[in-house]
Write a protein that holds these residues in place. Structure first.
Motif, PDB file in Angstrom:
ATOM      1  N   GLY A 136     -13.040 -13.255 -14.297  1.00 15.71           N
ATOM      2  CA  GLY A 136     -11.860 -13.008 -15.346  1.00 15.71           C
ATOM      3  C   GLY A 136     -11.783 -11.507 -15.757  1.00 15.71           C
ATOM      4  N   GLY A 137     -13.149 -11.120 -16.029  1.00 16.95           N
ATOM      5  CA  GLY A 137     -13.252  -9.641 -16.488  1.00 16.95           C
ATOM      6  C   GLY A 137     -12.827  -8.644 -15.538  1.00 16.95           C
ATOM      7  N   PHE A 138     -13.364  -9.202 -14.054  1.00 18.52           N
ATOM      8  CA  PHE A 138     -13.173  -8.150 -13.068  1.00 18.52           C
ATOM      9  C   PHE A 138     -11.587  -7.957 -12.844  1.00 18.52           C
ATOM     10  N   ARG A 139     -10.837  -9.225 -12.862  1.00 20.61           N
ATOM     11  CA  ARG A 139      -9.192  -9.498 -12.525  1.00 20.61           C
ATOM     12  C   ARG A 139      -8.699  -8.658 -13.706  1.00 20.61           C
ATOM     13  N   GLN A 140      -8.905  -8.424 -15.113  1.00 22.53           N
ATOM     14  CA  GLN A 140      -8.471  -7.834 -16.166  1.00 22.53           C
ATOM     15  C   GLN A 140      -8.879  -6.391 -16.103  1.00 22.53           C
ATOM     16  N   ALA A 141     -10.002  -5.926 -15.525  1.00 20.90           N
ATOM     17  CA  ALA A 141     -10.042  -4.497 -15.073  1.00 20.90           C
ATOM     18  C   ALA A 141      -9.476  -4.294 -14.148  1.00 20.90           C
ATOM     19  N   VAL A 142      -9.000  -4.765 -12.999  1.00 17.95           N
ATOM     20  CA  VAL A 142      -8.214  -4.625 -11.915  1.00 17.95           C
ATOM     21  C   VAL A 142      -6.747  -4.221 -12.378  1.00 17.95           C
ATOM     22  N   GLU A 143      -6.237  -5.226 -13.105  1.00 23.23           N
ATOM     23  CA  GLU A 143      -5.031  -5.401 -13.523  1.00 23.23           C
ATOM     24  C   GLU A 143      -4.633  -4.075 -14.506  1.00 23.23           C
ATOM     25  N   GLU A 144      -5.537  -4.071 -15.370  1.00 30.69           N
ATOM     26  CA  GLU A 144      -5.437  -2.894 -16.235  1.00 30.69           C
ATOM     27  C   GLU A 144      -5.623  -1.264 -15.970  1.00 30.69           C
ATOM     28  N   SER A 145      -6.467  -1.188 -14.975  1.00 27.38           N
ATOM     29  CA  SER A 145      -6.819   0.023 -14.558  1.00 27.38           C
ATOM     30  C   SER A 145      -6.671   0.479 -13.221  1.00 27.38           C
ATOM     31  N   VAL A 146      -6.768  -0.310 -12.449  1.00 32.45           N
ATOM     32  CA  VAL A 146      -6.470  -0.055 -10.689  1.00 32.45           C
ATOM     33  C   VAL A 146      -4.976  -0.389 -10.408  1.00 32.45           C
ATOM     34  N   LEU A 147      -4.551  -1.472 -10.619  1.00 33.73           N
ATOM     35  CA  LEU A 147      -3.149  -1.461 -10.315  1.00 33.73           C
ATOM     36  C   LEU A 147      -2.004  -0.745 -10.747  1.00 33.73           C
ATOM     37  N   PRO A 148      -2.310  -0.180 -12.051  1.00 30.76           N
ATOM     38  CA  PRO A 148      -1.297   0.915 -12.689  1.00 30.76           C
ATOM     39  C   PRO A 148      -1.331   2.104 -11.699  1.00 30.76           C
ATOM     40  N   MET A 149      -2.561   2.544 -11.204  1.00 27.39           N
ATOM     41  CA  MET A 149      -2.667   3.720 -10.376  1.00 27.39           C
ATOM     42  C   MET A 149      -2.277   3.588  -9.144  1.00 27.39           C
ATOM     43  N   LEU A 150      -2.366   2.555  -8.636  1.00 25.90           N
ATOM     44  CA  LEU A 150      -2.117   2.326  -7.229  1.00 25.90           C
ATOM     45  C   LEU A 150      -0.571   1.778  -6.896  1.00 25.90           C
ATOM     46  N   ARG A 151       0.191   1.304  -7.817  1.00 18.88           N
ATOM     47  CA  ARG A 151       1.625   1.029  -7.860  1.00 18.88           C
ATOM     48  C   ARG A 151       2.624   1.993  -7.331  1.00 18.88           C
ATOM     49  N   PRO A 152       2.315   3.172  -8.024  1.00 19.05           N
ATOM     50  CA  PRO A 152       3.212   4.123  -7.539  1.00 19.05           C
ATOM     51  C   PRO A 152       3.100   4.727  -6.163  1.00 19.05           C
ATOM     52  N   LEU A 153       2.114   4.306  -5.378  1.00 19.37           N
ATOM     53  CA  LEU A 153       1.921   5.053  -4.591  1.00 19.37           C
ATOM     54  C   LEU A 153       2.642   4.194  -3.387  1.00 19.37           C
ATOM     55  N   ASP A 154       4.003   4.431  -3.326  1.00 20.58           N
ATOM     56  CA  ASP A 154       4.822   3.418  -2.470  1.00 20.58           C
ATOM     57  C   ASP A 154       5.410   4.252  -1.500  1.00 20.58           C
ATOM     58  N   SER A 155       4.888   5.502  -0.884  1.00 19.44           N
ATOM     59  CA  SER A 155       5.463   6.240   0.139  1.00 19.44           C
ATOM     60  C   SER A 155       4.033   6.873   0.844  1.00 19.44           C
ATOM     61  N   TRP A 156       4.422   7.469   2.178  1.00 25.95           N
ATOM     62  CA  TRP A 156       3.050   8.069   2.734  1.00 25.95           C
ATOM     63  C   TRP A 156       2.736   9.430   1.909  1.00 25.95           C
ATOM     64  N   GLU A 157       3.837  10.089   1.463  1.00 26.78           N
ATOM     65  CA  GLU A 157       3.473  11.321   0.828  1.00 26.78           C
ATOM     66  C   GLU A 157       2.996  10.959  -0.529  1.00 26.78           C
ATOM     67  N   LYS A 158       3.071   9.827  -1.272  1.00 25.02           N
ATOM     68  CA  LYS A 158       2.484   9.726  -2.773  1.00 25.02           C
ATOM     69  C   LYS A 158       1.088   9.164  -2.324  1.00 25.02           C
ATOM     70  N   ALA A 159       0.914   8.524  -1.379  1.00 16.45           N
ATOM     71  CA  ALA A 159      -0.353   8.057  -0.960  1.00 16.45           C
ATOM     72  C   ALA A 159      -1.298   9.097  -0.767  1.00 16.45           C
ATOM     73  N   LEU A 160      -1.171   9.812   0.103  1.00 18.01           N
ATOM     74  CA  LEU A 160      -1.737  11.117   0.833  1.00 18.01           C
ATOM     75  C   LEU A 160      -2.107  12.085   0.064  1.00 18.01           C
ATOM     76  N   ALA A 161      -1.061  12.203  -1.107  1.00 19.71           N
ATOM     77  CA  ALA A 161      -0.976  13.240  -2.016  1.00 19.71           C
ATOM     78  C   ALA A 161      -2.461  12.873  -3.120  1.00 19.71           C
ATOM     79  N   PHE A 162      -2.457  11.601  -3.373  1.00 17.95           N
ATOM     80  CA  PHE A 162      -3.151  10.832  -4.337  1.00 17.95           C
ATOM     81  C   PHE A 162      -4.764  11.082  -3.432  1.00 17.95           C
TER      82      PHE A 162
END
Length: 134
Positions: A3-29
């Protein structure tokens, strides 16, 4: 703990990855972060520049190091041959400004890397920025 892992991923990782919706954004990241095994070498930068349509930058990299890749060269370790042969393919179309051939090469590599993996049923090829530039 799960549960702690899931919460950490949902709060920290997913908000960082969701905007990477194109090649340009992902590679710039990726370019903006500390080098990793995937983003360390000049070949990664070469292929990234090609995919993004930054052909002048890709040609500069090829001029510096492309001489290391000669078609027909046999590697001492056969496990290295496939990767070596892949990079040998880039030089001619890159230097000839043949973006269509470069796109075909990248699409073939992409498909080869997905084939037989768990994501294969969900994967669909999409145009590289290179293809949108021309």
């Amino acid at each position: 703990m799960p549960g702690g892992f899931r919460q950490a991923v949902e709060e920290s990782v997913l908000p960082m990855l969701r905007p990477l919706d194109s090649w340009e954004k992902a590679l710039a990241f990726l370019r903006g972060h500390q080098p990793t095994d995937l983003t360390r070498g000049w070949r990664w930068h070469l292929v990234t520049a090609v995919a993004l349509g930054e052909l002048d930058a890709a040609r500069d990299l090829w001029r510096e190091r492309g001489h290391l890749y000669c078609k027909g060269e046999v590697m001492h370790d056969p496990r290295d041959q496939v990767l070596y042969d892949r990079y040998c393919e880039i030089g001619e179309p890159l230097m000839a400004d043949d973006w269509a051939s470069l796109a075909r090469i990248l699409h073939r590599w992409e498909a080869e890397n997905v084939r037989g993996t768990a994501i294969e049923p969900y994967w669909a090829p999409t145009p590289f920025p290179l293809e949108r530039e021309f």
